[in-house]
Design a protein around this motif. Structure first.
Motif, short mmCIF file in Angstrom:
data_model
loop_
_atom_site.label_atom_id
_atom_site.label_comp_id
_atom_site.label_asym_id
_atom_site.label_seq_id
_atom_site.Cartn_x
_atom_site.Cartn_y
_atom_site.Cartn_z
N LEU A 324 6.46 4.03 9.37
CA LEU A 324 6.85 5.29 8.74
C LEU A 324 5.67 6.25 8.67
CD1 LEU A 324 9.15 4.22 5.74
CD2 LEU A 324 9.81 5.49 7.78
N SER A 325 4.50 5.72 8.32
CA SER A 325 3.32 6.59 8.19
C SER A 325 2.96 7.21 9.54
CB SER A 325 2.14 5.80 7.62
OG SER A 325 1.70 4.80 8.52
N GLN A 327 5.19 7.61 12.16
CA GLN A 327 6.31 8.45 12.60
C GLN A 327 6.30 9.81 11.93
OE1 GLN A 327 10.11 6.56 12.13
NE2 GLN A 327 11.28 8.38 12.71
N TYR A 328 5.95 9.84 10.63
CA TYR A 328 6.02 11.09 9.87
C TYR A 328 4.63 11.65 9.54
CZ TYR A 328 10.92 9.89 9.44
OH TYR A 328 12.23 9.58 9.72
N ASP A 329 3.62 11.12 10.24
CA ASP A 329 2.25 11.63 10.11
C ASP A 329 1.77 11.62 8.65
OD1 ASP A 329 -0.16 12.60 11.07
OD2 ASP A 329 0.42 14.69 10.78
N LEU A 330 1.97 10.49 7.99
CA LEU A 330 1.45 10.32 6.64
C LEU A 330 0.08 9.64 6.74
CD1 LEU A 330 4.59 9.01 4.72
CD2 LEU A 330 3.67 11.32 4.72
N GLN A 331 -0.88 10.16 6.01
CA GLN A 331 -2.23 9.61 6.04
C GLN A 331 -2.41 8.63 4.87
OE1 GLN A 331 -4.52 10.76 8.60
NE2 GLN A 331 -2.53 11.51 9.29
N GLY A 332 -3.12 7.54 5.12
CA GLY A 332 -3.37 6.62 4.02
C GLY A 332 -3.64 5.21 4.47
N ASP A 333 -3.54 4.29 3.51
CA ASP A 333 -3.89 2.89 3.73
C ASP A 333 -2.73 2.00 3.32
OD1 ASP A 333 -5.53 0.63 4.27
OD2 ASP A 333 -6.04 0.47 2.14
N VAL A 334 -2.18 1.25 4.28
CA VAL A 334 -1.13 0.27 3.99
C VAL A 334 -1.81 -1.09 3.87
CG1 VAL A 334 1.01 -0.80 4.78
CG2 VAL A 334 0.55 1.61 5.31
N ARG A 335 -1.59 -1.77 2.76
CA ARG A 335 -2.33 -3.02 2.52
C ARG A 335 -1.49 -3.97 1.67
NH1 ARG A 335 -5.61 1.11 -0.66
NH2 ARG A 335 -4.76 1.02 -2.77
N GLY A 336 -1.99 -5.20 1.53
CA GLY A 336 -1.32 -6.16 0.67
C GLY A 336 -1.35 -7.55 1.26
N LEU A 337 -0.67 -8.45 0.57
CA LEU A 337 -0.54 -9.84 0.99
C LEU A 337 0.75 -10.37 0.38
CD1 LEU A 337 -1.80 -12.32 2.42
CD2 LEU A 337 -2.87 -12.90 0.23
N GLY A 338 1.55 -11.06 1.20
CA GLY A 338 2.82 -11.56 0.69
C GLY A 338 3.69 -10.41 0.20
N MET A 340 3.30 -8.32 -2.13
CA MET A 340 2.54 -7.32 -2.87
C MET A 340 2.02 -6.34 -1.82
SD MET A 340 -0.86 -7.59 -5.29
CE MET A 340 -2.01 -7.39 -3.92
N VAL A 341 2.72 -5.22 -1.68
CA VAL A 341 2.41 -4.26 -0.63
C VAL A 341 2.18 -2.89 -1.26
CG1 VAL A 341 3.26 -3.12 1.46
CG2 VAL A 341 3.77 -5.54 1.06
N GLY A 342 1.10 -2.25 -0.86
CA GLY A 342 0.80 -0.92 -1.37
C GLY A 342 0.55 0.07 -0.26
N PHE A 343 0.86 1.34 -0.52
CA PHE A 343 0.56 2.43 0.41
C PHE A 343 -0.15 3.52 -0.37
CE2 PHE A 343 2.30 6.24 2.93
CZ PHE A 343 1.16 6.28 3.73
N GLU A 344 -1.46 3.64 -0.13
CA GLU A 344 -2.25 4.68 -0.79
C GLU A 344 -2.23 5.93 0.08
OE1 GLU A 344 -6.80 5.60 -2.31
OE2 GLU A 344 -6.14 3.52 -2.10
N MET A 345 -1.65 7.00 -0.43
CA MET A 345 -1.48 8.23 0.33
C MET A 345 -2.66 9.18 0.08
SD MET A 345 2.60 8.71 -0.51
CE MET A 345 2.83 10.11 0.58
N VAL A 346 -3.17 9.77 1.17
CA VAL A 346 -4.30 10.69 1.07
C VAL A 346 -3.99 11.96 1.85
CG1 VAL A 346 -6.01 8.86 0.74
CG2 VAL A 346 -5.48 9.64 3.06
N GLY A 404 13.19 9.52 1.53
CA GLY A 404 12.26 10.22 0.66
C GLY A 404 11.10 10.83 1.42
N VAL A 405 10.61 10.12 2.42
CA VAL A 405 9.52 10.64 3.25
C VAL A 405 9.99 11.87 4.02
CG1 VAL A 405 8.05 10.15 5.25
CG2 VAL A 405 8.31 8.44 3.43
N LYS A 406 11.22 11.82 4.56
CA LYS A 406 11.77 12.97 5.28
C LYS A 406 11.84 14.20 4.37
CE LYS A 406 14.73 10.29 8.42
NZ LYS A 406 16.14 9.95 8.76
N GLU A 407 12.35 14.00 3.15
CA GLU A 407 12.47 15.12 2.22
C GLU A 407 11.09 15.63 1.81
OE1 GLU A 407 14.66 15.98 -2.05
OE2 GLU A 407 15.75 15.01 -0.41
#
Length: 413
Positions: A324-325, A327-338, A340-346, A404-407
């Motif tokens: 998604l990041s 495809q829609y040119d979102l900048q940030g860091d996708v991380r996690g384990l199991g 527990m997944v996070g996406f920090e947007m910058v 939500g990303v599209k909007e």
């Protein structure tokens, strides 16, 4: 509005309850302005009849959803906490923990994770006669040690690779954070009674390389300093192992756990190495309900098929968010384990200025569509659903996130 929502949240019943609460209590932070009436595995039902997909899992604390059927009738007749006596379910819980861990540990149950953490620190101070600790610090670590005086805390920046405190990049950094840790050990030496670290940051979904903690434990062992692993905010099974520290494959002197051990019921646990005799006799203070909740949670977390699903769904979540990041040119860091997944947007990858408004927009959009996700500054979307969530529910949640990303992109345009 989603078909699972009868009214736009917060609904009229929820608003009345929240307004009444504010009249009798100080204002509290409510990231999701809803009032929950019922839990249904990976879904919540509020007082207005809205049904939500729960991709936050009470900040990742709730591994499973406990219901009344999980608790035997004889226990329900005596639900209060018992002081000074050993409960049969306490023995069952401690025996289960002993069986599933290869290392030799002694166990001490408490009424909360904070109590476990505090007791572990104060007991070490009594033995070492030193009140100095080395702490890989963060928000919750600071909260844990408030009031523990006279405590001397030497803080080390947390290994937050996306925002490296030393302004370096992997792998060229060559673990500069561990080098700094060794420098402090050389400098402070015998004055340190304990090294404390959290294997991951569950609120921001930061997962430092396991090699960092292995090197920290090895260096501490060389100096003869015990190490405490703080798992107070973790729940069994979330990382794909029963306990998070098992991913590190090292022997730890102490481990502290909290409410996640019982999927949110109040409990604490200290695991202490057999030959580290630090305890004075203390009364056990824990409820039978919490012990049963812990037994049920561990029973599910020991299920090999569930742990395999945690790994598989975790990979799916990270892969889809990364797609998604891109495809829609979102900048940030996708991380996690199991799970527990996070996406920090910058704003952009060079400055890494937090995109707080964008992350808040996405979080609020999801809520309007019947999806609960976590939000944590700086600008991090957190996905920590109950481990029992089904794959089709994950897909439904990802569909809402993509909408939500599209909007969001249309709004920014």
């Amino acid at each position: 509005m989603s078909q699972s929502l009868k009214v736009r949240p917060p609904g009229p019943k929820a608003r009345r309850i929240i307004e009444a609460l504010y009249k009798t209590s100080p204002p509290i932070y409510m990231p999701h302005p809803i009032v929950v009436k019922e839990f249904k595995e990976s879904k919540l039902v509020d007082v207005d009849g809205n049904t939500y997909i729960d991709m936050d899992g009470s900040h990742g604390i709730r591994s499973i959803t406990l219901t009344m059927s999980d608790f035997p009738a004889e226990v329900m007749h005596a639900v209060q906490r018992v002081d000074g006596f050993l409960l049969e379910v306490e023995h069952d819980l401690l025996n289960t923990l002993k069986l599933i861990l290869d290392a030799d540990y002694r166990f001490h149950l408490t009424s909360s994770g904070l109590e476990a953490f505090t007791l572990a620190l104060t007991s070490m101070f009594e033995v070492s006669k030193s009140h100095s600790i080395l702490l890989f610090h963060g928000r919750m670590e600071d909260a844990h040690v408030i009031g523990l005086t006279p405590l001397i805390v030497h803080k080390i920046p947390y290994p937050y690779c996306f925002r490296c405190p030393f302004k370096l990049e992997k792998p060229e950094c060559n673990y500069a954070c561990v080098d700094r840790f060794r420098e402090l050990l050389d400098e402070l030496g015998d004055s340190i009674s304990l090294v404390v670290f959290k294997p991951a940051n569950p609120l921001k979904c930061i997962v430092p390389p396991e090699a960092v903690w292995r090197r920290v434990v090895k260096a501490s062992d060389e100096f003869g300093i015990p190490v405490l692993c703080d798992e107070v905010e973790f729940s069994p099974g979330r990382s794909g192992k029963i306990f998070w520290f098992q991913n590190l494959e090292v022997k730890l002197n102490l481990v502290c756990l909290g409410d996640g051990l019982a999927s949110g019921l109040p409990i604490g646990l200290i695991m202490v190495e057999e030959d580290l005799a630090i305890w004075k006799p203390k009364l056990l203070k824990v409820s039978a309900l919490s012990c049963i909740g812990a037994l049920k949670t561990i029973e599910r977390a020991r299920d090999g098929s569930l742990l395999s699903k945690v790994h598989r769904l975790g990979r799916t979540l990270r892969k889809r968010i990364e797609e998604l990041s891109l495809q829609y040119d979102l900048q940030g860091d996708v991380r996690g384990l199991g799970l527990m997944v996070g996406f920090e947007m910058v704003k952009d990858m060079k400055s890494k200025i937090p995109a707080d408004n964008e992350a808040k927009f996405l979080s609020k959009y999801c809520l309007r569509r019947g999806l609960i996700v976590g939000f944590e500054k700086p600008s991090t979307i957190r996905l920590t659903p109950p481990l029992t969530i089904e794959e089709e529910t994950i897909e439904e949640a990802l569909g809402i996130i993509e909408d939500g990303v599209k909007e969001l992109k249309q709004t920014l345009a």
